[in-house]
Design a protein around this motif. Structure first.
Motif, mmCIF file in Angstrom:
data_model
loop_
_atom_site.group_PDB
_atom_site.id
_atom_site.type_symbol
_atom_site.label_atom_id
_atom_site.label_comp_id
_atom_site.label_asym_id
_atom_site.label_seq_id
_atom_site.Cartn_x
_atom_site.Cartn_y
_atom_site.Cartn_z
ATOM 1 N N GLY A 244 0.793 -1.224 0.000
ATOM 2 C CA GLY A 244 0.000 0.000 0.000
ATOM 3 C C GLY A 244 0.823 1.269 0.000
ATOM 4 O O GLY A 244 0.263 2.371 0.074
ATOM 5 N N LYS B 176 0.652 3.246 11.309
ATOM 6 C CA LYS B 176 1.813 3.895 10.695
ATOM 7 C C LYS B 176 1.984 5.315 11.215
ATOM 8 O O LYS B 176 3.045 5.679 11.736
ATOM 9 C CB LYS B 176 1.675 3.902 9.174
ATOM 10 N N HIS C 105 -12.677 4.527 8.851
ATOM 11 C CA HIS C 105 -11.794 3.860 9.819
ATOM 12 C C HIS C 105 -12.210 4.156 11.264
ATOM 13 O O HIS C 105 -11.365 4.192 12.161
ATOM 14 C CB HIS C 105 -10.348 4.290 9.584
ATOM 15 N N ASP D 172 -9.691 -3.853 1.758
ATOM 16 C CA ASP D 172 -8.668 -2.947 1.267
ATOM 17 C C ASP D 172 -7.465 -2.973 2.224
ATOM 18 O O ASP D 172 -7.639 -3.011 3.447
ATOM 19 C CB ASP D 172 -9.207 -1.513 1.172
ATOM 20 N N ASN E 124 -4.432 4.297 13.382
ATOM 21 C CA ASN E 124 -3.515 4.328 12.240
ATOM 22 C C ASN E 124 -2.135 3.949 12.776
ATOM 23 O O ASN E 124 -1.434 4.776 13.361
ATOM 24 C CB ASN E 124 -3.488 5.709 11.592
ATOM 25 N N GLN F 249 -6.279 -8.570 6.349
ATOM 26 C CA GLN F 249 -7.072 -7.808 5.384
ATOM 27 C C GLN F 249 -7.076 -8.496 4.023
ATOM 28 O O GLN F 249 -8.112 -8.546 3.349
ATOM 29 C CB GLN F 249 -6.506 -6.389 5.262
ATOM 30 N N GLN G 268 -2.317 -6.489 7.826
ATOM 31 C CA GLN G 268 -2.422 -6.505 6.369
ATOM 32 C C GLN G 268 -2.669 -7.914 5.853
ATOM 33 O O GLN G 268 -3.430 -8.104 4.899
ATOM 34 C CB GLN G 268 -1.158 -5.911 5.749
ATOM 35 N N ARG H 4 1.355 -4.422 12.065
ATOM 36 C CA ARG H 4 0.965 -3.937 10.735
ATOM 37 C C ARG H 4 0.967 -5.080 9.727
ATOM 38 O O ARG H 4 0.029 -5.207 8.924
ATOM 39 C CB ARG H 4 1.925 -2.844 10.264
ATOM 40 N N SER I 196 -4.621 -1.472 4.356
ATOM 41 C CA SER I 196 -4.401 -0.185 5.007
ATOM 42 C C SER I 196 -3.481 -0.381 6.201
ATOM 43 O O SER I 196 -3.022 -1.491 6.488
ATOM 44 C CB SER I 196 -5.733 0.417 5.471
ATOM 45 N N ASN I 197 -3.223 0.720 6.905
ATOM 46 C CA ASN I 197 -2.404 0.673 8.124
ATOM 47 C C ASN I 197 -3.258 0.793 9.384
ATOM 48 O O ASN I 197 -2.736 1.079 10.460
ATOM 49 C CB ASN I 197 -1.373 1.805 8.093
ATOM 50 N N TYR I 198 -4.569 0.579 9.226
ATOM 51 C CA TYR I 198 -5.476 0.737 10.357
ATOM 52 C C TYR I 198 -5.735 -0.593 11.068
ATOM 53 O O TYR I 198 -5.755 -1.652 10.440
ATOM 54 C CB TYR I 198 -6.806 1.334 9.892
#
Length: 381
Positions: free
Chosen positions: A152, A298, A291, A368, A296, A362, A359, A355, A370-372
């Protein structure tokens, strides 16, 4: 009647080693009770041939090997072919995460692959345009510069050109930058929303111009300049004349290290985005939008550590760019205590692992990338 074979519980490495030592191109995979890699048939129980492994099978199995991927990228002759290779990375990240590969290693692998794609795009462009009129260096900034990319990631790059460039040759570099940035976007490394790309005139400059820009940023550290510096000062040569990158980095470290006002502005910028910790040991999460109730990882967890390491290195003329290497170098230079350095290294590693795991989940759920992360999915520890 008594074929040599390999146990079905053996690894691909076991099979490769056995076939290499014996000079075999085909090998039976045997079902038995040994479970210890290469095996001889058991005298007590009947042996069943579960299948056959060939040398070609082993080559195909190596397609999830980063070394194989990079070699394949170097031989690829089309943009669509490069895109197809990059599209494999989502499934490969899941495989690597499930196999227990550490987040630090995964981020270095993914960065090496994005480097390889960038280099191949440059080579293909030069094949069309002809050789560069003067030496140049393609720069990677931000997470690519630090060797810490995950999925991403968008583009953060620039073009550093020798001061010997003549005006008539400038269009060559403009065309190179645009083709490579467009190619990266096609492959999934999307355009930077802040236009920090070699395709922008501001990020495609001669060496003396880059040095002049650094002087301006350090002399007048506006909020916009500080935000750009946080990306730009994590730089690395991806392609071309590395000495140009080294000269720019030395100039950057000299100007930053001798300007305490500039360093204070960087520190203030970091403190404007504190870690998302509220009262009663609760996390501060997003309150609305797609979100909602997520962190987050990141922006609010990794980057404060990255920023801390960067500022101390700029203040102490330390050339390391990777965050873990920076933290170790700061301990070696006694800027940080060993305990402070190790605590930050551990925090970075744990959060990066979160993270990667998020991912991976996900991807499996077809969400999708993301870093959430929803903190409710974490254990209390």
């Amino acid at each position: 009647p008594d074929p040599q074979g390999i146990s079905e519980t053996a690894s691909l490495f076991d099979a490769t080693l056995f076939m290499t030592e014996q000079g075999y191109h085909h090998i039976p995979v045997l079902t038995d009770t040994h479970h210890l890699g290469v095996s001889e048939p058991s005298d007590q129980l009947p042996v069943r041939v579960a299948g056959i492994v060939t040398a070609s099978d082993l080559m195909l199995a190596r397609q999830d090997d980063p070394v194989f991927l990079v070699q394949h990228i170097r031989r690829e002759s089309s943009l669509e072919g490069l895109k197809a290779i990059v599209q494999q990375l989502t499934n490969l990240l899941v495989q690597w995460e499930h196999a227990g590969v550490r987040a630090y290693q995964i981020s270095r692998i993914l960065t090496a692959i994005s480097d390889a794609v960038t280099r191949r795009l440059i080579d293909l462009t030069i094949k069309d345009l002809g050789e560069a009129p003067v030496p140049f260096c393609w720069l990677g900034f931000g997470s690519q510069g630090r060797g810490e990319q995950l999925l991403g990631a968008d583009q953060d790059n620039g073009l550093l050109i020798s001061d010997t460039l003549k005006d008539d040759d400038k269009p060559w570099f403009t065309e190179l930058a645009n083709r490579v940035c467009d190619g990266l976007n096609t492959c999934g490394y999307v355009y930077c929303k802040g236009f920090i790309m070699a395709g922008s005139d501001e990020w495609r400059q001669l060496l003396w111009r880059w040095c002049q820009t650094v002087d301006r940023w350090t002399r007048s550290p506006t909020k916009d300049a500080v935000m750009r510096v946080s990306i730009f000062f994590d730089l690395r040569s991806v392609y071309g004349e590395e000495s140009l990158c080294e000269q720019l980095q030395q100039h950057m470290l000299k100007r930053a290290g001798e300007n305490s006002i500039f360093l204070a502005a960087l520190a203030e910028n970091v403190l404007d985005a504190p870690p998302p910790l509220g009262i009663f040991r609760r996390f501060v999460v997003e309150h609305d939008g797609e979100h909602r109730d997520h962190l987050n990882l990141k922006k609010r967890a990794v980057l404060p550590i990255v920023d801390t390491a960067r500022i101390h290195c700029l203040a102490n003329n330390i050339t390391a760019v990777n965050t873990l290497e920076r933290l170790q170098a700061l301990a070696d230079a006694r800027v940080l205590t060993i305990g402070e350095s190790r605590n930050l290294q551990d925090a970075w590693s744990i959060i990066m692992q979160m993270r990667v795991e998020a991912q991976s989940q996900q991807i499996v759920a077809a969400d999708d990338i993301s870093n959430y992360l929803n903190p409710d999915k974490l254990s209390k520890l």
